[in-house]
Design a protein around this motif. Structure first.
Motif, PDB file in Angstrom:
ATOM      1  N   LYS A  66       0.784  -1.173  -0.046  1.00  0.00           N
ATOM      2  CA  LYS A  66      -0.142  -0.034   0.044  1.00  0.00           C
ATOM      3  C   LYS A  66       1.120   1.145   0.128  1.00  0.00           C
ATOM      4  N   ALA A  67       0.365   2.316  -0.549  1.00  0.00           N
ATOM      5  CA  ALA A  67       0.862   3.581  -0.620  1.00  0.00           C
ATOM      6  C   ALA A  67       1.462   4.046   0.884  1.00  0.00           C
ATOM      7  N   GLY A  68       2.467   4.673   0.979  1.00  0.00           N
ATOM      8  CA  GLY A  68       2.797   5.124   2.369  1.00  0.00           C
ATOM      9  C   GLY A  68       3.826   4.220   2.997  1.00  0.00           C
ATOM     10  N   SER A  69       3.777   2.947   2.739  1.00  0.00           N
ATOM     11  CA  SER A  69       4.791   1.754   3.028  1.00  0.00           C
ATOM     12  C   SER A  69       6.260   2.314   2.690  1.00  0.00           C
ATOM     13  N   GLN A  70       7.053   2.237   3.675  1.00  0.00           N
ATOM     14  CA  GLN A  70       8.506   2.355   3.326  1.00  0.00           C
ATOM     15  C   GLN A  70       9.445   1.260   3.927  1.00  0.00           C
ATOM     16  N   ILE A  71      10.185   0.943   2.750  1.00  0.00           N
ATOM     17  CA  ILE A  71      11.237  -0.198   3.158  1.00  0.00           C
ATOM     18  C   ILE A  71      12.572   0.460   2.743  1.00  0.00           C
ATOM     19  N   LEU A  72      13.077   1.218   4.033  1.00  0.00           N
ATOM     20  CA  LEU A  72      14.213   2.211   3.731  1.00  0.00           C
ATOM     21  C   LEU A  72      15.492   1.190   3.907  1.00  0.00           C
ATOM     22  N   PHE A  73      16.267   0.784   2.792  1.00  0.00           N
ATOM     23  CA  PHE A  73      17.548   0.163   2.587  1.00  0.00           C
ATOM     24  C   PHE A  73      18.558   1.273   2.722  1.00  0.00           C
ATOM     25  N   GLU A  74      19.435   1.656   3.192  1.00  0.00           N
ATOM     26  CA  GLU A  74      20.417   2.755   3.126  1.00  0.00           C
ATOM     27  C   GLU A  74      19.805   3.955   2.404  1.00  0.00           C
ATOM     28  N   GLY A  75      18.610   4.442   2.772  1.00  0.00           N
ATOM     29  CA  GLY A  75      18.205   5.535   2.265  1.00  0.00           C
ATOM     30  C   GLY A  75      17.267   5.384   1.238  1.00  0.00           C
ATOM     31  N   LYS A  76      17.380   4.235   0.442  1.00  0.00           N
ATOM     32  CA  LYS A  76      16.531   4.010  -0.683  1.00  0.00           C
ATOM     33  C   LYS A  76      15.158   3.314  -0.254  1.00  0.00           C
ATOM     34  N   ASN A  77      14.011   3.699  -0.776  1.00  0.00           N
ATOM     35  CA  ASN A  77      12.855   2.868  -0.317  1.00  0.00           C
ATOM     36  C   ASN A  77      12.544   1.687  -1.447  1.00  0.00           C
ATOM     37  N   LEU A  78      12.884   0.663  -0.885  1.00  0.00           N
ATOM     38  CA  LEU A  78      12.783  -0.752  -1.884  1.00  0.00           C
ATOM     39  C   LEU A  78      11.329  -0.936  -2.492  1.00  0.00           C
ATOM     40  N   ALA A  79      10.298  -0.289  -1.728  1.00  0.00           N
ATOM     41  CA  ALA A  79       8.990  -0.381  -2.220  1.00  0.00           C
ATOM     42  C   ALA A  79       8.598   0.249  -3.615  1.00  0.00           C
ATOM     43  N   GLU A  80       9.449   1.114  -3.758  1.00  0.00           N
ATOM     44  CA  GLU A  80       9.368   2.225  -4.868  1.00  0.00           C
ATOM     45  C   GLU A  80      10.204   1.794  -6.085  1.00  0.00           C
ATOM     46  N   LEU A  81      11.162   0.899  -5.892  1.00  0.00           N
ATOM     47  CA  LEU A  81      12.214   0.518  -6.974  1.00  0.00           C
ATOM     48  C   LEU A  81      11.563  -0.205  -8.039  1.00  0.00           C
ATOM     49  N   SER A  82      12.066  -0.139  -9.372  1.00  0.00           N
ATOM     50  CA  SER A  82      11.768  -1.083 -10.387  1.00  0.00           C
ATOM     51  C   SER A  82      12.235  -2.126 -10.170  1.00  0.00           C
ATOM     52  N   LYS A  84      13.913  -3.749 -12.228  1.00  0.00           N
ATOM     53  CA  LYS A  84      15.567  -3.634 -12.801  1.00  0.00           C
ATOM     54  C   LYS A  84      16.182  -3.332 -11.706  1.00  0.00           C
ATOM     55  N   GLU A  85      15.901  -2.370 -11.028  1.00  0.00           N
ATOM     56  CA  GLU A  85      16.720  -1.655  -9.687  1.00  0.00           C
ATOM     57  C   GLU A  85      16.753  -2.892  -8.668  1.00  0.00           C
ATOM     58  N   MET A  86      15.830  -3.570  -8.309  1.00  0.00           N
ATOM     59  CA  MET A  86      15.910  -4.626  -7.348  1.00  0.00           C
ATOM     60  C   MET A  86      16.828  -5.700  -7.813  1.00  0.00           C
ATOM     61  N   GLU A  87      16.883  -5.953  -8.867  1.00  0.00           N
ATOM     62  CA  GLU A  87      17.787  -7.145  -9.261  1.00  0.00           C
ATOM     63  C   GLU A  87      19.155  -6.918  -9.078  1.00  0.00           C
ATOM     64  N   LYS A  88      19.530  -5.586  -8.806  1.00  0.00           N
ATOM     65  CA  LYS A  88      20.855  -5.310  -8.699  1.00  0.00           C
ATOM     66  C   LYS A  88      21.041  -5.547  -6.928  1.00  0.00           C
ATOM     67  N   ILE A  89      20.060  -5.418  -6.086  1.00  0.00           N
ATOM     68  CA  ILE A  89      20.088  -5.472  -4.820  1.00  0.00           C
ATOM     69  C   ILE A  89      19.809  -6.717  -4.244  1.00  0.00           C
ATOM     70  N   ARG A  90      18.899  -7.440  -4.938  1.00  0.00           N
ATOM     71  CA  ARG A  90      18.579  -8.882  -4.465  1.00  0.00           C
ATOM     72  C   ARG A  90      19.792  -9.928  -4.934  1.00  0.00           C
ATOM     73  N   GLY A  91      20.357 -10.469  -3.840  1.00  0.00           N
ATOM     74  CA  GLY A  91      21.404 -11.596  -3.890  1.00  0.00           C
ATOM     75  C   GLY A  91      22.569 -10.806  -3.732  1.00  0.00           C
ATOM     76  N   LYS A  92      22.963  -9.714  -4.017  1.00  0.00           N
ATOM     77  CA  LYS A  92      24.125  -8.953  -3.902  1.00  0.00           C
ATOM     78  C   LYS A  92      24.202  -8.167  -2.570  1.00  0.00           C
ATOM     79  N   GLU A  93      23.199  -7.284  -2.211  1.00  0.00           N
ATOM     80  CA  GLU A  93      23.336  -6.380  -0.896  1.00  0.00           C
ATOM     81  C   GLU A  93      22.194  -7.183   0.123  1.00  0.00           C
ATOM     82  N   ILE A  94      21.130  -7.638  -0.373  1.00  0.00           N
ATOM     83  CA  ILE A  94      20.312  -8.507   0.661  1.00  0.00           C
ATOM     84  C   ILE A  94      20.034  -9.899   0.128  1.00  0.00           C
ATOM     85  N   SER A  95      20.221 -10.863   0.819  1.00  0.00           N
ATOM     86  CA  SER A  95      20.083 -12.366   0.472  1.00  0.00           C
ATOM     87  C   SER A  95      19.264 -12.894   1.366  1.00  0.00           C
ATOM     88  N   MET A  96      18.729 -14.267   0.909  1.00  0.00           N
ATOM     89  CA  MET A  96      17.730 -14.760   1.792  1.00  0.00           C
ATOM     90  C   MET A  96      17.963 -16.128   1.720  1.00  0.00           C
TER      91      MET A  96
END
Length: 351
Positions: A66-82, A84-96
């Motif tokens: 929902k709008a207003g949700s914020q997932i701030l990782f080093e200042g970037k709101n992951l909820a609003e990333l495309s 393509k942008e998430m692919e650069k973070i997932r597995g590299k900076e945040i893994s599961m």
């Protein structure tokens, strides 16, 4: 310590044939650099949905952050990333690390290639360099005969060994945050202990922050610095591991602790929380735990409690912490813990 992740007012719904399931309802928490935060609660409380939203792994077809949700990782709101942008973070900076290692690994690929894959994608290293790093990681996670086993397939390993391989894949790029979603549930008790020890040791070596998802409070005591207790799509209590174990304030946390076996309860029947979790198609108006709570007051059915401050690090959403609430003694199992560590007990806090 500095926050590496801040989740603010996270609200997630799933659109189903039956209607809108309000799975996550205004969740707030932070993760500090180098710490382990455990998120605990029954199945269906929202633990995995919360962490999958951080990785942006929820199905697009029926889920909505929902709008207003914020997932701030080093200042970037992951909820609003495309994507393509998430692919650069997932597995590299945040893994599961997922619960079942057999479904996390590709059965048709050798394990060495699976560990090397994120290195080639994110760090642009050669195949030879990636293979050498994969070998290092297999040694790091304690897999025997890594030089031989790097060329084997997932089905040739035991469950505990497969989980070590999954951890090696997750750690390949030295992520800043590692999310472990019930990584020991499918393993026997001995292997569970080995995996937990491994994760604690690896955290010290690579200085990563960990979010550990579990329904087992016994696991939490061994791995966590802080604990967030979830119920009905909300965090209802948060504090240091000692505060949650030895001075819990929410009746739901009392129930979780009372249902844990211990040497003190060998001759007693284990407690079971009555009833079932709330239907989030129609979330309750007041405290979601009220209908299962033997200490519930009228206000619990009418109004949702705010987070009351117990200490600078400990907060709980229960009307029992209101200055006008009657004094209630916690269950025997909780009181027994409090008596062992009386210095953890504190007076009622304010809002």
């Amino acid at each position: 310590m500095k926050n590496i992740l801040e989740v603010q007012d996270l609200t997630i719904s799933f659109h189903t044939f039956a209607g809108e399931v309000q799975a996550i309802r205004g969740v707030n928490f932070e993760l500090k650099k180098g710490e382990t935060l455990a998120i605990v609660g029954e199945s269906g409380s929202g633990k995995s949905v919360t962490t999958k939203s951080i990785m942006r792994l929820l199905p697009k077809s029926n889920s909505e952050i929902k709008a207003g949700s914020q997932i701030l990782f080093e200042g970037k709101n992951l909820a609003e990333l495309s994507d393509k942008e998430m692919e650069k973070i997932r597995g590299k900076e945040i893994s599961m690390i997922f619960q079942d290692p057999m479904t996390s690994l590709n059965p048709t690929m050798k394990i060495g290639k699976q560990i090397a894959e994120p290195l080639i994608k994110h760090q642009k290293v050669s195949k030879q360099q990636a293979k050498e790093r994969a070998l290092e990681l297999l040694k790091l996670v304690g897999l025997p005969q890594p030089e031989k086993r790097i060329n084997q397939y997932p089905h040739q390993f035991s469950g505990g060994q497969r989980q070590r391989i999954v951890i090696a894949v997750a750690l390949a790029c030295n992520p800043k945050i590692l999310i472990a979603d019930e990584p020991t549930t499918a393993l026997d008790v001995t292997i569970q202990a080995q995996i937990l020890d491994l994760m604690k040791n690896l955290q010290k070596k690579i200085d990563t922050s960990i979010i550990f998802i579990t329904h087992d409070l016994g696991v939490v005591a061994n791995v966590a610095d802080r604990v967030a207790v979830m119920y009905g799509g909300k965090i209802i209590e948060v504090g240091t591991v000692d505060e949650i174990f030895y001075n819990p304030q929410h009746p739901y946390t009392w129930g979780l602790i009372s249902s844990m076996p211990s040497l003190d309860t060998m001759d007693e029947n284990l407690y079971a929380i009555p009833g079932t979790p709330p239907d989030l198609l129609n979330p309750p108006k007041g405290d979601a735990f009220a209908v299962r709570n033997e200490y519930a007051m009228n206000i619990d059915l009418l109004e949702e409690p705010p987070m009351f401050k117990v200490s600078d690090t400990h907060y709980a959403a229960t009307w029992l912490l209101h200055p006008d609430a009657p004094k209630v003694d916690p269950p025997v199992a909780v009181k027994r813990r409090q008596n062992k560590f009386p210095e953890m007990n504190s007076v009622k806090g304010g809002k």
